[in-house]
Design an enzyme around this catalytic site. Structure first.
Site, PDB file in Angstrom:
ATOM      1  N   CYS A 179      58.523 -56.880 -12.530  1.00  0.00           N
ATOM      2  CA  CYS A 179      59.370 -56.075 -11.630  1.00  0.00           C
ATOM      3  C   CYS A 179      59.889 -54.869 -12.383  1.00  0.00           C
ATOM      4  CB  CYS A 179      60.481 -56.910 -10.999  1.00  0.00           C
ATOM      5  SG  CYS A 179      61.538 -57.762 -12.180  1.00  0.00           S
TER       6      CYS A 179
ATOM      7  N   CYS B 119      62.821 -55.111 -14.999  1.00  0.00           N
ATOM      8  CA  CYS B 119      63.892 -55.461 -15.928  1.00  0.00           C
ATOM      9  C   CYS B 119      64.025 -54.363 -16.972  1.00  0.00           C
ATOM     10  CB  CYS B 119      63.600 -56.805 -16.599  1.00  0.00           C
ATOM     11  SG  CYS B 119      63.715 -58.194 -15.450  1.00  0.00           S
TER      12      CYS B 119
ATOM     13  N   CYS C 141      58.065 -53.826 -18.000  1.00  0.00           N
ATOM     14  CA  CYS C 141      58.388 -55.090 -17.332  1.00  0.00           C
ATOM     15  C   CYS C 141      57.253 -55.341 -16.355  1.00  0.00           C
ATOM     16  CB  CYS C 141      59.722 -55.011 -16.602  1.00  0.00           C
ATOM     17  SG  CYS C 141      60.089 -56.510 -15.655  1.00  0.00           S
TER      18      CYS C 141
END
Length: 213
Positions: free
Chosen positions: A120, A122, A117
């Site tokens: 961030c 996820c 990700c």
């Protein structure tokens, strides 16, 4: 190398710690925010504790391993999983927040998949539980896209130069899980024994299934 690009609307979850030792600056801010939300009545402490307990003890990579093992022994299930992962995973009673829209990508002798990700962290919580620290770290998020072969080598996964590596970027709307290759020599294994060979990292793409004992 193909790269499924990200969506700016990522899901920034929070962590709820129970230890009372020294807190990092981020942990301290999270704890302060949590206290304010509880004081204002926006969050029920019991509900928050139940959510944390669920992801710390009941939800984890053992659930994803069940999905992989079923796909290894049941070709019809494998086909459903690769065609539309979310309902196929739900067939095993697995689902929830962070797994509403799942895609499963399959490793083959010629192709290897890696999940990241880039904005961030996820992550497919219902099948893999809490994300490892390194998955959320900027070096992994950046280098997995730029130098996936080098990153894999650092995890101990050294692939032939002819193997194609595809990097999949999870977002808040779409999250990926890798279906690793079934290890050789496991033809007589049942699902439970097969599931024991499936590691969390193998389902992210930074590892391979265990070697049969």
């Amino acid at each position: 190398m193909a790269h499924r690009h990200n969506d700016p609307d990522h899901d920034h979850g929070h962590q709820h710690g129970h230890d009372h030792g020294a807190l990092s600056p981020v942990e301290a801010r999270v704890r302060a925010l949590e206290s304010i939300l509880v004081q204002k009545g926006y969050v029920e402490p019991a509900a928050l504790d139940a959510l944390v307990e669920r992801y710390e003890t009941r939800v984890g990579p053992h659930l994803g391993a069940q999905v992989v093992a079923r796909a290894w022994v049941d070709p019809a299930y494998r086909a459903r999983l690769l065609a539309d992962a979310t309902p196929a995973i739900a067939e095993l009673g697995i689902g929830g927040r962070g797994g509403e829209h799942m895609v499963v990508v399959e490793n083959t002798p010629d192709a290897h998949n890696l999940v990241v990700c880039t904005l961030c962290s996820c992550y497919p919580w219902p099948v893999l539980g809490l994300p490892p620290v390194w998955y959320k770290a900027p070096p992994y998020r950046a280098r997995a896209v730029i130098d996936p072969r080098g990153v894999l080598a650092e995890f101990g996964v050294r692939l032939p130069e002819t193997t194609r590596i595809t990097v999949w970027d999870s977002t808040a709307e779409l999250r990926y899980m890798v279906l690793p290759m079934r290890p050789a020599g496991t033809e007589a294994f049942d699902e439970r024994r097969l599931a024991g060979l499936v590691t969390r990292d193998a389902m992210i793409g930074t590892g391979l299934p265990g070697v049969p004992a």
